[in-house]
Design an enzyme around this catalytic site. Sequence first.
Site, PDB file in Angstrom:
ATOM      1  N   SER A 195       6.254   3.204  -2.390  1.00  0.00           N
ATOM      2  CA  SER A 195       6.507   3.195  -1.044  1.00  0.00           C
ATOM      3  C   SER A 195       4.827   2.684  -0.477  1.00  0.00           C
ATOM      4  O   SER A 195       4.179   1.989  -2.305  1.00  0.00           O
ATOM      5  CB  SER A 195       6.751   3.661  -0.083  1.00  0.00           C
ATOM      6  OG  SER A 195       6.667   3.454   0.719  1.00  0.00           O
ATOM      7  N   HIS A 196       4.295   4.359  -0.733  1.00  0.00           N
ATOM      8  CA  HIS A 196       3.065   3.786   0.299  1.00  0.00           C
ATOM      9  C   HIS A 196       2.131   4.940  -0.894  1.00  0.00           C
ATOM     10  O   HIS A 196       0.696   5.089  -1.022  1.00  0.00           O
ATOM     11  CB  HIS A 196       2.911   4.205   1.392  1.00  0.00           C
ATOM     12  CG  HIS A 196       3.810   6.051   1.572  1.00  0.00           C
ATOM     13  ND1 HIS A 196       5.151   4.689   1.167  1.00  0.00           N
ATOM     14  CD2 HIS A 196       3.084   7.300   1.321  1.00  0.00           C
ATOM     15  CE1 HIS A 196       5.446   6.809   1.691  1.00  0.00           C
ATOM     16  NE2 HIS A 196       3.790   7.802   2.077  1.00  0.00           N
ATOM     17  N   ASP A 249       2.768  -2.090   2.922  1.00  0.00           N
ATOM     18  CA  ASP A 249       2.154  -1.176   2.161  1.00  0.00           C
ATOM     19  C   ASP A 249       2.786  -0.880   0.531  1.00  0.00           C
ATOM     20  O   ASP A 249       2.580  -2.642   0.297  1.00  0.00           O
ATOM     21  CB  ASP A 249       3.078   0.520   1.991  1.00  0.00           C
ATOM     22  CG  ASP A 249       4.839  -0.214   2.671  1.00  0.00           C
ATOM     23  OD1 ASP A 249       4.645  -0.859   2.691  1.00  0.00           O
ATOM     24  OD2 ASP A 249       5.419   0.893   2.218  1.00  0.00           O
ATOM     25  N   ASP A 295       5.339  -0.854  -1.057  1.00  0.00           N
ATOM     26  CA  ASP A 295       6.539  -2.132  -1.058  1.00  0.00           C
ATOM     27  C   ASP A 295       7.203  -2.756   0.050  1.00  0.00           C
ATOM     28  O   ASP A 295       8.090  -3.511   0.348  1.00  0.00           O
ATOM     29  CB  ASP A 295       7.741  -1.138  -1.433  1.00  0.00           C
ATOM     30  CG  ASP A 295       7.864   0.161  -0.538  1.00  0.00           C
ATOM     31  OD1 ASP A 295       7.048   0.114  -0.408  1.00  0.00           O
ATOM     32  OD2 ASP A 295       9.404   0.129  -0.030  1.00  0.00           O
ATOM     33  N   ASP A 340       7.471  -2.337   2.708  1.00  0.00           N
ATOM     34  CA  ASP A 340       8.509  -2.560   4.313  1.00  0.00           C
ATOM     35  C   ASP A 340       7.256  -1.604   5.620  1.00  0.00           C
ATOM     36  O   ASP A 340       8.420  -1.397   6.524  1.00  0.00           O
ATOM     37  CB  ASP A 340       9.565  -1.406   4.106  1.00  0.00           C
ATOM     38  CG  ASP A 340       8.821   0.008   3.172  1.00  0.00           C
ATOM     39  OD1 ASP A 340       8.280  -0.134   3.263  1.00  0.00           O
ATOM     40  OD2 ASP A 340      10.041   0.938   2.678  1.00  0.00           O
ATOM     41  N   ARG A 341       6.400  -1.519   5.153  1.00  0.00           N
ATOM     42  CA  ARG A 341       5.792  -1.073   5.855  1.00  0.00           C
ATOM     43  C   ARG A 341       4.714  -1.813   6.985  1.00  0.00           C
ATOM     44  O   ARG A 341       3.865  -2.956   6.465  1.00  0.00           O
ATOM     45  CB  ARG A 341       4.592   0.726   5.966  1.00  0.00           C
ATOM     46  CG  ARG A 341       5.734   1.742   5.783  1.00  0.00           C
ATOM     47  CD  ARG A 341       5.154   3.291   4.646  1.00  0.00           C
ATOM     48  NE  ARG A 341       6.414   4.070   4.276  1.00  0.00           N
ATOM     49  CZ  ARG A 341       5.669   5.415   4.876  1.00  0.00           C
ATOM     50  NH1 ARG A 341       4.294   5.915   5.226  1.00  0.00           N
ATOM     51  NH2 ARG A 341       6.233   6.410   4.694  1.00  0.00           N
ATOM     52  N   LYS A 351      13.469  -1.084   6.673  1.00  0.00           N
ATOM     53  CA  LYS A 351      12.264  -1.616   8.028  1.00  0.00           C
ATOM     54  C   LYS A 351      11.430  -2.762   6.722  1.00  0.00           C
ATOM     55  O   LYS A 351      11.337  -3.171   5.558  1.00  0.00           O
ATOM     56  CB  LYS A 351      11.816  -0.304   8.167  1.00  0.00           C
ATOM     57  CG  LYS A 351      10.646   0.527   6.238  1.00  0.00           C
ATOM     58  CD  LYS A 351      10.229   1.454   6.869  1.00  0.00           C
ATOM     59  CE  LYS A 351       9.446   2.150   6.139  1.00  0.00           C
ATOM     60  NZ  LYS A 351      10.216   3.196   5.264  1.00  0.00           N
TER      61      LYS A 351
HETATM   62  C1  G16 Z   1       9.869   6.331   3.446  1.00  0.00           C
HETATM   63  C2  G16 Z   1      11.589   6.111   4.342  1.00  0.00           C
HETATM   64  C3  G16 Z   1      11.465   6.541   5.548  1.00  0.00           C
HETATM   65  C4  G16 Z   1      10.475   7.707   6.110  1.00  0.00           C
HETATM   66  C5  G16 Z   1       9.339   7.897   5.597  1.00  0.00           C
HETATM   67  C6  G16 Z   1       8.622   9.180   5.290  1.00  0.00           C
HETATM   68  O1  G16 Z   1       9.378   5.598   3.950  1.00  0.00           O
HETATM   69  O2  G16 Z   1      12.626   4.655   4.091  1.00  0.00           O
HETATM   70  O3  G16 Z   1      12.534   5.772   6.866  1.00  0.00           O
HETATM   71  O4  G16 Z   1      10.533   7.902   7.550  1.00  0.00           O
HETATM   72  O5  G16 Z   1       9.232   7.514   4.024  1.00  0.00           O
HETATM   73  O6  G16 Z   1       9.373  10.133   5.244  1.00  0.00           O
HETATM   74  P1  G16 Z   1       9.184  11.583   5.076  1.00  0.00           P
HETATM   75  O7  G16 Z   1       7.667  11.575   6.439  1.00  0.00           O
HETATM   76  O8  G16 Z   1      10.139  12.227   4.520  1.00  0.00           O
HETATM   77  O9  G16 Z   1       7.421  11.922   4.007  1.00  0.00           O
HETATM   78  P2  G16 Z   1       8.763   4.407   2.648  1.00  0.00           P
HETATM   79  O10 G16 Z   1       8.156   3.297   3.393  1.00  0.00           O
HETATM   80  O11 G16 Z   1       8.478   6.231   1.698  1.00  0.00           O
HETATM   81  O12 G16 Z   1       9.980   3.837   2.122  1.00  0.00           O
END
Ligand code: G16
Length: 562
Positions: free
Chosen positions: A131-132, A296, A298, A300-301, A395
């Site tokens: 992800s990010h 971000d 990947d 999705d953000r 997302k």
């Molecule tokens: C993932 C999840 C999201 C979550 C985020 C933060 O996003 O898909 O639903 O809100 O992590 O999670 P945490 O607060 O547990 O770090 P992503 O964009 O990282 O795949």
Amino acid sequence: MASLCLLCTVDAWGEAAMAVVQIIPTTPFDGQKPGTSGLRKKVKVFAQPHYLENFVQSIFDSLSDFAGQTLVVGGDGRYHNRVAIQTILHMAAANGFGRVLVGQGGILSTPAASCVIRKHQAYGGIILSASHNPGGPDEDFGIKYNIGAGGPAPESITDAIYLRTQTIDSYKILPAEAVDLDVIGSQTLGGMVVEVIDPVADYADLMASLFDFDAIGAMLRDGAFRMRFDAMHAVTGPYATRILEGMLGAPAGTVINGTPLEDFGGGHPDPNLVYAHDLVAEMFGANAPDFGAASDGDGDRNMILGGNFFVTPSDSLAVLAANATLCPGYAAGLKGIARSMPTSRAADLVAARLGIPAWETPTGWKFFGTLLDAGKATLCGEESFGTGSDHVREKDGLWAVLMWLNVLACRREPVSAIVTAHWADYGRTYYSRHDYEAIDSAAAECLMAHLRSEGPKLAGQVLEGFTVAACDDFAYTDPVDGSVSTKQGVRLMFTDGSRVVFRLSGTGTAGATLRVYLERHEPNPALHQQDTQQALAPLIAIAQQVADIRGRSGRDAPTVIT
Ligand code: G16
């Protein structure tokens, strides 16, 4: 020692085909437990012999009836993506999948992977991303499994995968040449067909079906409206360039940092005010564009900005919900709005006005899946810069950007005017998240345990002028499948509706990250122009006092404030 077995498969032409499969002995690795969104670790951890293979075989061993079925595979293009994809393809062939759809160059944004799974009625998909989180040889990598509905596997499956990782003793792999990931078209791997697909096409078609591309294109081309999209050298570059500059005709240069790089250019591909610095500098500088957005690693953000104006993710969900019927794909109205528990309740006010349900789920997009599948919600959002709808089961960063553009094309008002008018109508929900990253894991667990045991005793006390209504540890019973998730975050709730929420991140790869979520609703428009941190100052003081963050974490201040 590896052993060999013959795999009998049916090839693309319906002929029986034989392939020699290697069965490699292995032993379990500790800690292959999927977190909020799959397994995320340092590249060096994933690169250990058998580490990825164990996890992939554990995924396959937790599934059934996939022989001959289609699997979707792709990732955000970060370092190790191509290596991992080759391994997964060779294991998918050895395990009996009939076909794999893989994005060209190994690229598929997370929402595009969800789109492809759904459109091609695949059995499921494997998405490679952290992800990010930063990428590179010393940075992060990740893997997750998505089900046939297109969304992240529910806990019943991720629990089964974790269980399997603890006992695994062998995995299956096909010894064969590497697949050419760069040429679109079909190849065979043993008896399995590998189709290298255009990673953007299906997704772009879906976007065109949801939004008024004529109206958005006219706005982007007329010269009076200027926008900037920061792809942060991550996966949305090709998607944004094709859709915004190609299909919609935005001027060349609208997309910045648009070439995906394995290390994201050394940056941290997290679209927030701290890490999207190029975009933030431009949007808060002189002669700022009218609209700015970033996505971000990947895809999705999303982060949404107006000229000199930041839209919190929670407000973005509320504003999009209130304006959704301006977009062709949502013209019939919304069935419901879902948000994760720590996300502000601004969207709940819109749901109440619309007379539709507002759902509160634990953090993690996977919890929205059942609501979307059952037609109980149309829009979903999270404070962590995630917004999406029932068009896919992830997302979707670029989708949120296009929805905002559709709203702007219809309303022809500045972003700031739309949001402040929304506040005047519904009240403003001041909201912020304070992160304490990479703190000692044991200290973080101790802090949470303290809150769980002592928090409920605060009921009735007055702290900084706020009366505590209740304190609990959020638990969720899925209204569709009845599954129960406990320990999802400690909520300190006040009689005026304000909240402070504490939870530990489930996505970090080093130590623990404490997240403190602060929220206060202000109905009076005369008080809507305060600085967010000032407006939340008493709640920030309460969080410090109740959790003794300084004493327990050793940190004087949060690492990141969003
Ligand atoms: C993932 C999840 C999201 C979550 C985020 C933060 O996003 O898909 O639903 O809100 O992590 O999670 P945490 O607060 O547990 O770090 P992503 O964009 O990282 O795949």
